[in-house]
Design a protein around this motif. Structure first.
Motif, PDB file in Angstrom:
ATOM      1  N   UNK A  57       0.836  -1.209   0.000  1.00 34.04           N
ATOM      2  CA  UNK A  57       0.000   0.000   0.000  1.00 34.04           C
ATOM      3  C   UNK A  57       0.872   1.260   0.000  1.00 34.04           C
ATOM      4  N   UNK A  58       1.933   1.241   0.800  1.00 38.24           N
ATOM      5  CA  UNK A  58       2.775   2.424   0.922  1.00 38.24           C
ATOM      6  C   UNK A  58       3.594   2.645  -0.335  1.00 38.24           C
ATOM      7  N   UNK A  59       4.257   1.608  -0.812  1.00 43.55           N
ATOM      8  CA  UNK A  59       5.103   1.731  -2.000  1.00 43.55           C
ATOM      9  C   UNK A  59       4.313   2.273  -3.180  1.00 43.55           C
ATOM     10  N   UNK A  60       3.091   1.816  -3.336  1.00 48.81           N
ATOM     11  CA  UNK A  60       2.286   2.185  -4.506  1.00 48.81           C
ATOM     12  C   UNK A  60       1.415   3.411  -4.267  1.00 48.81           C
ATOM     13  N   UNK A  61       1.666   4.134  -3.172  1.00 51.52           N
ATOM     14  CA  UNK A  61       0.919   5.358  -2.844  1.00 51.52           C
ATOM     15  C   UNK A  61      -0.580   5.126  -2.762  1.00 51.52           C
ATOM     16  N   UNK A  62      -0.977   3.937  -2.334  1.00 50.56           N
ATOM     17  CA  UNK A  62      -2.401   3.663  -2.139  1.00 50.56           C
ATOM     18  C   UNK A  62      -2.888   4.278  -0.827  1.00 50.56           C
ATOM     19  N   UNK A  63      -1.975   4.573   0.057  1.00 47.99           N
ATOM     20  CA  UNK A  63      -2.250   5.386   1.232  1.00 47.99           C
ATOM     21  C   UNK A  63      -1.546   6.721   1.036  1.00 47.99           C
ATOM     22  N   UNK A  64      -2.168   7.792   1.459  1.00 50.10           N
ATOM     23  CA  UNK A  64      -1.595   9.119   1.239  1.00 50.10           C
ATOM     24  C   UNK A  64      -0.300   9.297   2.018  1.00 50.10           C
ATOM     25  N   UNK A  65       0.611  10.083   1.448  1.00 46.43           N
ATOM     26  CA  UNK A  65       1.776  10.526   2.195  1.00 46.43           C
ATOM     27  C   UNK A  65       3.054   9.730   2.010  1.00 46.43           C
TER      28      UNK A  65
END
Length: 351
Positions: free
Chosen positions: A45-53
């Motif tokens: 989620x983080x690597x693919x910017x699926x969560x903001x920031x």
């Protein structure tokens, strides 16, 4: 100092070999040569910017096991050669009421994540465990007491283990309690193992008939196919506690109806889209609760590791080379893993 890592430079770019800088250990730091790092869905989620920031370059990984290679002059709890772990946090304010109570995960000023957390070190944010080495404040380093042969399978305990252990302990799961675990994945399979080891009557919920036997092997006393109305109805009003590990939007009413009076449904999976609004009548008329839980503090994470070592509990894993990480992400999206990928850090730099 420079170390090999795998990271991404943008949300639409694959993970690739990169060189990153690690600080030299200061007085209260522990330098760790990483042996294994688990792969969490949060990484994707983080690597693919699926969560903001997300900050780039992004080097994920917060399920870290390795060996101490240097310590600062003020460190007394760890020595060179110790086998240690690092989980989802590498710092917190250490002065708020949550931190004072050993609940650093709820730090009122925000804990510093093992990756993507703001830091004074270059590049301005933390870089995680998909790397050969990491330097961490001693207060956030954990002792590993499992046999060396199990270390790869220990790594996911640093997130998947504590994410399920903490709510099970908070709601006092143990002998005489009937406990449900929703979902049999990276989190759910650990929830089944832990609830069983704590002495609870453990029931696994899955949408897949093919997972019925797998759940029993993990320690489930009973398995319910949640799409089967008759199987669900047979358990109505009988659970003290249900731990919902599913990270996809779904109907919560199906599970609140299964709770006893004063029972709780605890959510630990964060869906991409909100769950449908629950019917509050079963909550009001049964004094039932829907709650949430986030990992655990450092002391509780150490207690979890010790409990798992004592009971011989590790994660079920598939060990991969670092170069396989992008394929592993795609397989993870298809739920094609039983039940956690773990990177062999020795393969860093062996493209």
């Amino acid at each position: 100092m420079t170390t090999k890592a795998y990271g991404a430079h943008a949300g639409d770019k694959p993970l690739e070999p990169i060189d990153i800088a690690r600080r030299a250990p200061s007085a209260n730091d522990v330098q760790i040569d990483i042996a294994f790092c688990g792969v969490c869905h949060s990484d994707l989620h983080t690597v693919r910017s699926e969560w903001a920031g997300t900050r780039y370059p992004c080097v994920p990984g917060h399920e870290i096991v390795g060996r101490v290679s240097a310590v600062g002059t003020g460190v007394s709890a760890f020595a060179v050669g110790d086998i240690v772990g690092v989980g989802c946090m590498v710092d917190s304010c250490q002065r708020c009421s949550a931190c004072d109570e050993g609940l650093e995960q709820y730090c009122e000023n925000g804990f510093v994540g093992t990756y993507n957390g703001r830091t004074k070190d270059a590049p301005g944010h933390t870089l995680g465990g998909y790397s050969q080495r990491i330097v961490v404040k001693d207060a956030f380093v954990l002792k590993i007491r499992h046999p060396v042969a199990q270390l790869a399978a220990v790594a996911p305990l640093l997130c998947a283990g504590i994410t399920t252990y903490s709510p099970l302990r908070h709601w006092k799961v143990g002998p005489g309690k009937k406990v449900g675990i929703v979902g049999i994945g990276g989190l759910g399979h650990m929830g089944i193992k832990l609830a069983h080891a704590m002495g609870a009557h453990t029931v696994a919920f899955t949408t897949s008939e093919s997972k019925r036997e797998d759940a029993r092997k993990l320690g489930a006393d009973d398995v319910v196919i949640s799409k089967n109305t008759a199987e669900m109805k047979a358990h109505a009003g009988s659970f003290d506690f249900i731990l919902d590990t599913v990270a996809a939007s779904h109907d919560l009413d199906a599970f609140t109806r299964l709770l006893k009076r004063d029972g709780a449904l605890c959510l630990v999976g964060v869906p991409e889209h909100p769950h449908p609004a629950p019917n509050i009548a079963p909550l009001i008329f049964g004094r039932r609760a829907i709650a949430g839980s986030l990992i655990g503090g450092i002391a509780e994470t150490q207690a979890m590791l010790d409990f798992c070592a004592e009971h011989g509990i590790v994660s079920d894993i598939e060990l991969i080379a670092a170069r396989e990480i992008n394929d592993a992400y795609e397989r993870m999206l298809r739920s094609d893993v039983k039940y956690r990928f773990v990177i062999d850090a020795a393969t860093m730099g062996a493209e």
